[in-house]
Design a protein around this motif. Structure first.
Motif, PDB file in Angstrom:
ATOM      1  N   GLN A  69      14.028  19.379  37.699  1.00 52.92           N
ATOM      2  CA  GLN A  69      13.743  18.199  38.508  1.00 52.92           C
ATOM      3  C   GLN A  69      12.693  17.287  37.870  1.00 52.92           C
ATOM      4  O   GLN A  69      11.922  16.630  38.571  1.00 52.92           O
ATOM      5  N   SER A  70      12.680  17.242  36.551  1.00 55.42           N
ATOM      6  CA  SER A  70      11.793  16.311  35.852  1.00 55.42           C
ATOM      7  C   SER A  70      12.418  15.975  34.503  1.00 55.42           C
ATOM      8  O   SER A  70      13.278  16.713  34.006  1.00 55.42           O
ATOM      9  N   LEU A  71      11.991  14.870  33.907  1.00 58.49           N
ATOM     10  CA  LEU A  71      12.570  14.441  32.627  1.00 58.49           C
ATOM     11  C   LEU A  71      12.391  15.479  31.518  1.00 58.49           C
ATOM     12  O   LEU A  71      13.347  15.752  30.776  1.00 58.49           O
ATOM     13  N   PRO A  72      11.204  16.105  31.358  1.00 58.92           N
ATOM     14  CA  PRO A  72      11.065  17.120  30.296  1.00 58.92           C
ATOM     15  C   PRO A  72      12.008  18.301  30.442  1.00 58.92           C
ATOM     16  O   PRO A  72      12.328  18.966  29.456  1.00 58.92           O
ATOM     17  N   LEU A  73      12.453  18.592  31.673  1.00 62.11           N
ATOM     18  CA  LEU A  73      13.401  19.686  31.876  1.00 62.11           C
ATOM     19  C   LEU A  73      14.848  19.218  31.745  1.00 62.11           C
ATOM     20  O   LEU A  73      15.720  19.995  31.340  1.00 62.11           O
ATOM     21  N   LEU A  74      15.114  17.973  32.095  1.00 62.12           N
ATOM     22  CA  LEU A  74      16.482  17.457  32.019  1.00 62.12           C
ATOM     23  C   LEU A  74      16.911  17.166  30.581  1.00 62.12           C
ATOM     24  O   LEU A  74      18.103  17.194  30.278  1.00 62.12           O
ATOM     25  N   VAL A  75      15.944  16.873  29.709  1.00 57.76           N
ATOM     26  CA  VAL A  75      16.284  16.601  28.308  1.00 57.76           C
ATOM     27  C   VAL A  75      16.891  17.841  27.628  1.00 57.76           C
ATOM     28  O   VAL A  75      17.955  17.744  26.991  1.00 57.76           O
ATOM     29  N   PRO A  76      16.277  19.043  27.735  1.00 55.86           N
ATOM     30  CA  PRO A  76      16.928  20.233  27.152  1.00 55.86           C
ATOM     31  C   PRO A  76      18.294  20.526  27.769  1.00 55.86           C
ATOM     32  O   PRO A  76      19.203  20.987  27.073  1.00 55.86           O
ATOM     33  N   PHE A  77      18.410  20.252  29.076  1.00 55.65           N
ATOM     34  CA  PHE A  77      19.722  20.449  29.711  1.00 55.65           C
ATOM     35  C   PHE A  77      20.777  19.548  29.072  1.00 55.65           C
ATOM     36  O   PHE A  77      21.881  19.995  28.742  1.00 55.65           O
TER      37      PHE A  77
END
Length: 486
Positions: free
Chosen positions: A341-349
């Motif tokens: 639920q944040s950009l730093p986590l969505l980028v690896p996804f």
């Protein structure tokens, strides 16, 4: 005569003009699949302008995808009976017309018809014939060629996503659609690159087809106005189509087809809801569009590297396993998405999902060719992409309905993830059953026919056993119920 000679080849050239075919297919995937993915960037604009809910707005993307896949067999028929060049050029004109007319829409229903039906039909006439043409020009480096060609989807998404967002901000969604309509006209140029080729296996057409065509011509000369002539022509046409689609009775193809239904259901909603989901967790518009760009560029890496890897000797015989592995990992990525639920986590996804999405997309035509052969590849790909149609049509609206009903994206993403995992498990289970059945048949065949025991006597006896196996195939079939030499 010279042109006819140039168009003929005894075997796939694995290079030469084939690389121009790869470039043409690369551009086709940019103009079809990348543009379709970028329609999701219009999602919030359409929803705001027409004041509609998630489910109603999601139908636009669904109809484009559905028409592209639903009419894929039509693209194969046009390519087989006219030419690949004619089909792609006609498709480019239709797709461009749909986007341009869509820029004048005054309701969602207008967008359903123009951006959905007309543009989707145009994409259908281009997509599967272009992909099948690559398979005709390459054999030894087929996976690499497909990896480069299919990477157009990722490169196009990476480049077009921020460009489309910029166009929307500068010219509104209407101006952006109008510009995309002009861009898609490049499909006509791509069609001009698709020089036809006749392979050695294409020369050995079934004898029944030759007899049927000869008798039809003779019958027409004798009684051109007879009703019986029309019936005879219809019978011959049905005979030709039956042979063209005979692969539909292959058990391996049926399993692949069923798995494609579940895989297609899972893969489509992410490209519709990744941007809205990112916005809902506090990511800005530009950052959300950037996630689509990341997805696109990693998709490229997945296309090319997975294609190159599966062309290596160590993996060449395991392309089927690599395909189901990639599909399963994309499903696992879906299951993790609600926790990010944040950009730093969505980028690896985006990186992980994009890589394996590019991997299995590259292997779809390769696995299909291994099952049905090169001659039937165009028709088989038409059927495979046709099977994407219904899942592509219903999955985004179902996901939108789940979002509206639950107020969260969790249920929608979990359903997509489990669908892709089931597709992978189904393929793995079918391959395991097939191997067990082959082992059992070999054991029963050895017991029923002592001549097959020659397999144990080295390379010379191996050749003899192969000869005996071909001679006595009938005896093995009688000894082993349900035995099928294919």
């Amino acid at each position: 005569m010279a042109k006819a000679k140039r168009a003929r080849s005894t075997a796939p050239p694995d290079g030469g003009w084939g690389w121009m075919i790869v470039v043409g297919c690369f551009l086709v995937t940019i103009c079809t699949r990348a543009v379709t993915r970028c329609i999701s960037i219009f999602f919030v604009e359409f929803q705001t302008y027409f004041t509609q809910d998630y489910a109603q707005t999601a139908w636009i993307h669904s109809i484009v995808d559905c028409m592209t896949m639903l009419c894929a067999p039509l693209g194969s028929v046009v390519s087989n009976h006219l030419s690949c060049q004619v089909g792609i050029m006609l498709g480019g004109l239709l797709a461009s017309t749909g986007l341009i007319l869509g820029s004048f829409a005054t309701s969602l229903k207008h967008l359903y018809l123009t951006l959905g039906v007309v543009t989707g039909l145009g994409f259908a006439l281009c997509y599967s014939p272009a992909i099948a043409m690559v398979g005709k020009y390459f054999s030894r480096r087929k996976a690499l060629a497909y990896g480069i060609a299919m990477s157009g989807s990722g490169i196009g998404t990476f480049v077009l996503a921020p460009v489309v967002q910029l166009l929307i901000e500068q010219f509104s969604w209407r101006g952006a659609l109008l510009i995309l309509g002009g861009f898609v006209l490049n499909l006509c140029v791509c069609g001009a690159l698709m020089r036809p080729i006749t392979l050695k296996e294409d020369h050995t057409t079934p004898e029944q087809n030759h007899v049927c065509r000869t008798q039809t011509r003779d019958f027409k000369r004798v009684s051109p106005c007879s009703i019986l002539t029309n019936k005879w022509v219809q019978t011959c046409l049905c005979c030709s189509l039956q042979q063209e689609y005979s692969f539909l009775l292959m058990s391996d193809f049926v399993v692949l087809a069923v798995s494609v239904l579940f895989m297609a259901y899972g893969c489509s909603p992410l490209f519709v809801y990744l941007v809205p989901y990112a916005l809902s967790v506090g990511v800005s518009h530009q950052q959300a569009a950037f996630l689509m760009s990341i997805l696109g560029v990693i998709d490229i890496i997945g296309n090319i590297t997975f294609g190159w890897l599966t062309d290596r000797r160590c993996l060449k015989n395991y392309r089927y396993v690599c395909y189901l592995f990639a599909v399963g990992l994309d499903g696992l990525c879906y299951l993790c998405l609600p926790m990010l639920q944040s950009l730093p986590l969505l980028v690896p996804f985006s990186c992980t999902f994009g890589y394996f999405d590019g991997a299995y997309v590259t292997l779809i035509p390769v696995v299909t060719a291994e099952i049905v052969g090169t001659t039937s590849l165009s028709s088989a790909l038409g059927v495979v992409y046709f099977l994407h149609a219904v899942p592509y049509l219903v999955s985004p609206p179902i996901a939108g309905w789940l979002v509206d009903a639950t107020g969260s994206y969790t249920a929608a993403f979990l359903l997509c993830g489990f669908s892709m995992i089931f597709s992978s498990v189904l393929l793995g289970f079918a391959r395991l059953v097939k191997k067990m059945r082959k082992t059992q048949l070999r054991f029963l065949a050895k017991e029923s026919d002592p001549k097959l025991q020659l397999w144990t006597n080295g390379s010379v006896a191996y050749s003899v056993a192969r000869g005996l196996d071909q001679k006595d195939e009938g005896s093995v079939a009688m000894a082993v119920p349900g035995y099928n030499p294919t």
